[in-house]
Design an enzyme around this catalytic site. Structure first.
Site, PDB file in Angstrom:
ATOM      1  CB  ALA A 167      -1.108  -0.264   0.975  1.00  0.00           C
ATOM      2  CB  CYS A 168       0.370   4.673   1.521  1.00  0.00           C
ATOM      3  SG  CYS A 168      -0.700   4.651   1.288  1.00  0.00           S
TER       4      CYS A 168
END
Length: 386
Positions: A167-168
Site C-alpha cells: 500500500a502507501c
C-alpha cells in the site's frame, strides 16, 4: 505483527546509497473548486432522481461538498490525474482509459518508465548499469506479467524485476529491499519505481473520500556507494513494520469483482475509517521513528528534514511534532499534499525529490511512509557532497 530493520552498519564493506530520484507528473490538474462543482452537480442529479424515495424516508439525500470542507479535512487543494475530463463529468465521475493491446506499453509502465529515465539521467547512469527493477506501488494495473518486468524491458535493463505492494508504504519497503540486495552483493544498482494511478481505485462519488488521491510516478535509484555520483544520500538505516487493520481497505480485484448490477459499488473501491486511522497510525509511526533513531544513535530532534507520507496535513503535523519535540516548520517538514493530493506510496518520495537540494553535506533526514496494512516504512538518510 512483523517488524524488520536494516542498517548500513551491517557486517559488510558494501554500502547502499540513494544516487538519484525521478518524478513524472501528469499535466491534467483538478482543483478543489472544479471537483466540488462536479460532485455537487452529481448530488443534485441523484437527489432529483430519487426525490420520491427521499421524501418517503426510504433513502437519505446525498450531501453536497465544499472547498472549505475538503481543505479542512485533508489540506489538499488540487491533484494531478491522467484523465480529468471523465472524472469531472457528473455522469461518469471515473477515469476512462483506452484499453491498450498486449503489444503496447501499459499505461502504468509508461509513466513508470518516464520517472525511471529522469532518475537515470540525474545519476548519469545508463540502463546497462542497472541490475534490477522493483515496481513498488499500491494499485497494480494487472496481476501478471509483473509491471516491473515490463518497465525493465522498456528501459533495456538486463537483470531481474518484480512487483511488490505494501500500500502507501510500498516505496520505502522497496528502498529497504533494494538496499538489502545491494548490501548482499546481489545487485550493484536497483531502480525502485512507484507508478501510482490511484484515480482508478477512488470512489469519486463518495463525499468523504472523493478528494483524496492523485496520479503520479516516482523512481529511486539505490546503488553501491563507490559507483554513486559525488552528491548522494547514505542510507543510515531502515525500519519496516506491519499491523493488520481493516480501517483502510480496497477490495477491487479479480476474485472480488462486483456483479454487473453492482459495478462501481463503494466496497469494491477505496474506503477508510479516517478517524480511526488517525488515532491509531500517528502514535505507531512516531514511536517507530523514535525507537529506530535511538537504535541508530541518531538524535531525532536534530533531523534536518522529515519527508513524510503525504496523506493528511494534520497527521504529518502531529507526527513531526512528536519526533522533533516541537511543531515543525514547512522547512523541517515540507508539504506537497496541497498540490499533488495523496499519491499513495509516491508521496514521501515526491517530497524528498522536490525538497532536498538545499541540504548541506552531513545533514540527516527521514523518508517515512504509512498507510493501509497498517504498514510503516522509515528510511534514515545523510547527505554526502555539496
Amino acid at each position: 505483527m512483523v517488524s524488520q530493520s536494516s542498517s548500513a552498519n551491517a557486517d559488510t564493506h558494501i554500502r547502499p546509497v540513494i544516487s538519484a530520484t525521478g518524478l513524472y507528473t501528469p499535466t491534467d490538474v483538478i482543483t478543489n473548486e472544479e471537483l466540488v462543482e462536479s460532485f455537487n452537480a452529481f448530488v443534485e442529479r441523484e437527489n432529483a432522481a430519487n426525490a420520491g424515495a427521499i421524501e418517503a424516508g426510504e433513502t437519505e439525500a446525498l450531501q453536497p461538498s465544499s472547498v472549505g470542507f475538503i481543505e479542512k479535512a485533508s489540506g489538499i487543494k488540487a491533484r494531478h490525474v491522467l484523465d480529468k475530463e471523465a472524472i469531472l463529468d457528473p455522469a461518469t465521475m471515473a477515469p476512462r482509459y483506452r484499453e491498450r493491446g498486449n503489444d503496447e506499453l501499459s499505461l502504468m509502465a509508461e509513466i513508470g518508465v518516464a520517472a525511471c529515465r529522469e532518475a537515470l539521467a540525474m545519476a548519469g547512469r545508463d540502463p546497462e548499469d542497472v541490475d534490477a527493477v522493483l515496481c513498488a506501488a499500491s494499485n497494480m494495473q494487472r496481476p501478471y506479467p509483473a509491471m516491473a518486468i515490463e518497465i525493465q524491458q522498456a528501459l533495456g535493463i538486463d537483470g531481474f524485476a518484480f512487483d511488490m505492494n505494501v500500500a502507501c508504504s510500498s516505496a520505502t519497503f522497496g528502498i529497504q529491499t533494494a538496499a538489502d540486495y545491494v548490501r548482499a552483493g546481489h545487485a550493484r544498482s536497483v531502480l525502485v519505481v512507484s507508478p501510482e494511478i490511484t484515480s482508478g481505485h477512488l470512489n469519486w462519488r463518495d463525499r468523504d473520500s472523493h478528494f483524496i488521491f492523485g496520479d503520479v510516478a516516482t523512481a529511486v535509484l539505490v546503488e553501491r556507494a563507490e559507483m554513486a555520483p559525488a552528491e548522494h544520500w547514505d542510507i543510515l538505516g531502515t525500519r519496516l513494520k506491519t499491523v493488520f487493520s481493516n480501517n483502510i481497505r480496497n477490495n477491487f480485484g479479480f476474485l472480488n469483482r462486483a456483479h454487473p448490477e453492482t459495478v462501481g459499488a463503494a466496497d469494491k473501491l477505496f474506503v477508510q475509517e479516517g478517524r480511526k486511522v488517525f488515532k491509531e497510525v500517528v502514535p505507531m509511526v512516531a514511536e517507530m521513528i523514535l525507537s529506530e533513531a535511538e537504535r541508530l544513535d541518531i538524535n531525532a530532534a536534530g533531523l534536518r528534514r522529515l519527508w513524510l507520507h503525504q496523506a493528511n496535513a494534520g497527521m504529518n503535523r502531529l507526527i513531526a511534532q512528536r519526533v522533533l519535540g516541537h511543531e515543525a516548520s514547512e522547512d523541517e517538514s515540507p508539504t506537497v499534499l496541497d498540490s499533488y493530493g495523496n499519491t499513495s506510496s509516491a508521496g514521501s518520495i515526491i517530497a524528498f525529490h522536490r525538497h532536498r537540494a538545499d541540504l548541506a553535506h552531513g545533514d540527516t533526514g527521514l523518508v517515512c511512509s504509512f498507510g493501509a496494512g497498517y504498514s510503516v516504512g522509515a528510511v534514515f538518510l545523510r547527505k554526502v557532497g555539496a
